[in-house]
Motif scaffolding. Structure first.
Motif, short mmCIF file in Angstrom:
data_model
loop_
_atom_site.label_atom_id
_atom_site.label_comp_id
_atom_site.label_asym_id
_atom_site.label_seq_id
_atom_site.Cartn_x
_atom_site.Cartn_y
_atom_site.Cartn_z
N ARG A 161 18.12 -3.61 -0.44
CA ARG A 161 18.99 -2.58 -0.95
C ARG A 161 20.20 -3.06 -1.76
N GLN A 162 20.57 -1.79 -2.70
CA GLN A 162 21.61 -2.08 -3.74
C GLN A 162 21.46 -3.30 -4.40
N PRO A 163 20.59 -3.54 -5.00
CA PRO A 163 19.41 -2.66 -5.71
C PRO A 163 18.47 -2.50 -4.76
N TRP A 164 17.64 -1.01 -4.64
CA TRP A 164 16.50 -0.99 -3.80
C TRP A 164 15.41 -1.53 -4.62
N LEU A 165 14.56 -2.43 -3.76
CA LEU A 165 13.54 -3.31 -4.14
C LEU A 165 12.48 -2.84 -3.46
N SER A 166 11.37 -2.80 -4.09
CA SER A 166 9.85 -2.43 -3.41
C SER A 166 8.96 -3.48 -3.65
N VAL A 167 7.69 -3.37 -3.48
CA VAL A 167 6.82 -4.24 -3.60
C VAL A 167 5.45 -3.52 -4.45
N ALA A 168 5.00 -4.50 -5.15
CA ALA A 168 4.19 -3.92 -6.27
C ALA A 168 2.67 -4.42 -5.34
N ARG A 169 1.68 -3.43 -5.90
CA ARG A 169 0.27 -3.51 -5.26
C ARG A 169 -0.45 -4.63 -5.19
N ASP A 170 0.14 -5.76 -6.11
CA ASP A 170 -0.68 -6.96 -6.23
C ASP A 170 -0.13 -7.87 -5.31
N THR A 171 0.67 -7.65 -4.23
CA THR A 171 1.31 -8.38 -3.34
C THR A 171 0.60 -8.50 -2.02
N TYR A 172 0.65 -9.50 -1.33
CA TYR A 172 0.11 -9.47 0.04
C TYR A 172 0.46 -8.42 0.94
N ILE A 173 2.04 -8.11 0.94
CA ILE A 173 2.56 -7.03 1.71
C ILE A 173 1.73 -5.80 1.36
N SER A 174 1.60 -5.49 -0.01
CA SER A 174 1.01 -4.16 -0.33
C SER A 174 -0.32 -4.17 0.24
N ARG A 175 -1.04 -5.22 0.32
CA ARG A 175 -2.49 -5.05 0.40
C ARG A 175 -2.74 -5.06 2.20
N MET A 176 -1.73 -5.60 2.88
CA MET A 176 -1.62 -5.56 4.14
C MET A 176 -1.43 -4.09 4.56
N LEU A 177 -0.64 -3.51 3.94
CA LEU A 177 -0.29 -2.08 4.32
C LEU A 177 -1.43 -1.20 3.99
N ALA A 178 -2.15 -1.65 3.01
CA ALA A 178 -3.16 -0.98 2.48
C ALA A 178 -4.28 -0.81 3.46
N ALA A 179 -4.47 -1.98 4.20
CA ALA A 179 -5.56 -2.35 5.22
C ALA A 179 -5.27 -1.38 6.32
N ALA A 180 -4.07 -0.80 6.56
CA ALA A 180 -3.68 0.16 7.58
C ALA A 180 -3.71 1.68 6.94
N GLY A 181 -4.20 1.83 5.63
CA GLY A 181 -4.12 2.96 5.19
C GLY A 181 -2.79 3.67 4.48
N TRP A 182 -2.05 2.65 3.96
CA TRP A 182 -0.65 3.03 3.52
C TRP A 182 -0.74 2.35 2.19
N ASP A 183 -0.70 3.27 1.33
CA ASP A 183 -0.66 3.01 -0.09
C ASP A 183 0.67 2.82 -0.90
N THR A 184 1.16 1.59 -1.07
CA THR A 184 2.63 1.65 -1.78
C THR A 184 2.99 2.04 -2.97
N LEU A 185 4.23 2.68 -3.17
CA LEU A 185 4.63 3.05 -4.21
C LEU A 185 5.66 2.01 -4.90
N PRO A 186 5.91 1.83 -6.16
CA PRO A 186 5.15 2.54 -7.26
C PRO A 186 3.59 2.22 -7.43
N VAL A 187 2.98 2.99 -8.02
CA VAL A 187 1.74 2.82 -8.20
C VAL A 187 1.34 1.74 -9.31
N LEU A 188 2.29 1.78 -10.34
CA LEU A 188 2.14 0.56 -11.16
C LEU A 188 3.31 0.03 -11.55
N SER A 189 3.34 -1.35 -11.59
CA SER A 189 4.66 -2.31 -11.92
C SER A 189 4.41 -3.54 -12.71
#
Length: 269
Positions: A161-189
């Motif tokens: 937080r401050q700055p707010w940081l997320s994860v791109a879709r080419d990360t392990y985190i994003s692909r773990m979430l995708a396995a449970a049906g959660w597609d991360t934003l932003p779509v492109l990074s």
């Protein structure tokens, strides 16, 4: 037989008694779960699991900025590192005195299978590695079957937080979430851990997930976000169970299934 690491370097089964230093928290846990606690001589201060087992293992500093002198004094035969978690220049400095550097870089849940085989194979724990592979395949099959009846959702997974940081879709985190049906934003990074404009991206998401690490988001942060962004839905999530690979993935997949069920049955507050 040989096993290749993330750089494609082949590694043979070590014939002697190894002295392992792990500079990756999730790998430290994997090494111990493979029955190698007795030959694990060094770890980082962030290697905290399994708690009882790591207490006797010497610390060499952090995943970044670890002490070269402390590590050298441990006389390791092997040091296990990760492309994301350790600085390349610090790892390169180890080549002068470490006989075997094993580089890891899981980018998707199923990469854990090769990780189990690599670490288990090099250190003579092929049977234990095979057991982990079988356990992972069971959880993966259960998750895949469960997902057929679950709608996909867009999520904003926040790691800072401050700055707010997320994860791109080419990360392990994003692909773990995708396995449970959660597609991360932003779509492109263009970067793997992008800074986001919280108000705009949060309103695109079905839910905002506040991770427990590396920033320790708590209930007060969730409430604050809801106050600042009316209409947005937010929940806390265990970051270790999403971002730690190795044996933690065996717990992460069922955890994500449970969390999605809980959130589906809870009020949007």
């Amino acid at each position: 037989m040989q096993w290749s690491d993330a750089l494609g370097k082949p590694h043979d089964r070590y014939p002697g008694s190894p002295r392992i230093v792990s500079l990756v928290p999730s790998i430290t846990e994997l090494v111990i779960d493979l029955g190698l606690a007795g030959v694990l001589v060094g770890r980082t201060g962030f290697c905290v699991h399994p708690r009882q087992a790591v207490r006797r293992i010497a610390k060499v500093g952090g995943t970044k900025g670890f002490s070269i002198d402390t590590l050298r004094a441990l006389a390791p035969t092997h040091v296990i590192v990760n492309i994301d978690e350790n600085r390349r220049e610090e790892v390169e400095a180890l080549r002068d005195f470490v006989p075997h550097l094993i580089v890891t870089h899981p980018l998707a849940p199923r990469d854990n299978l090769d990780l189990y085989r690599l670490v288990g194979g090099v250190f003579g724990r092929e049977s234990q590695a095979a057991d982990l592979c079988a356990a992972f395949e069971r959880e993966w099959a259960a998750t895949t079957a469960w997902l057929t009846g679950v709608p996909r959702q867009r999520v904003l997974y926040l790691i800072w937080r401050q700055p707010w940081l997320s994860v791109a879709r080419d990360t392990y985190i994003s692909r773990m979430l995708a396995a449970a049906g959660w597609d991360t934003l932003p779509v492109l990074s263009s970067v793997r851990y992008p800074e986001v404009d919280l108000p705009s991206v949060a309103r695109e998401a079905d839910i905002v997930l506040l991770s427990s690490e590396p920033y320790p988001f708590r209930e007060k942060h969730r409430r604050q976000l809801l106050d600042e962004l009316p209409g947005v839905r937010a929940a806390l999530i265990d970051g270790e169970l999403v971002s730690w690979y190795g044996t933690r993935a065996l717990h992460g997949l069922p955890y994500l299934r449970r969390l999605r069920r809980e959130l589906a049955n809870s009020p949007a507050t």
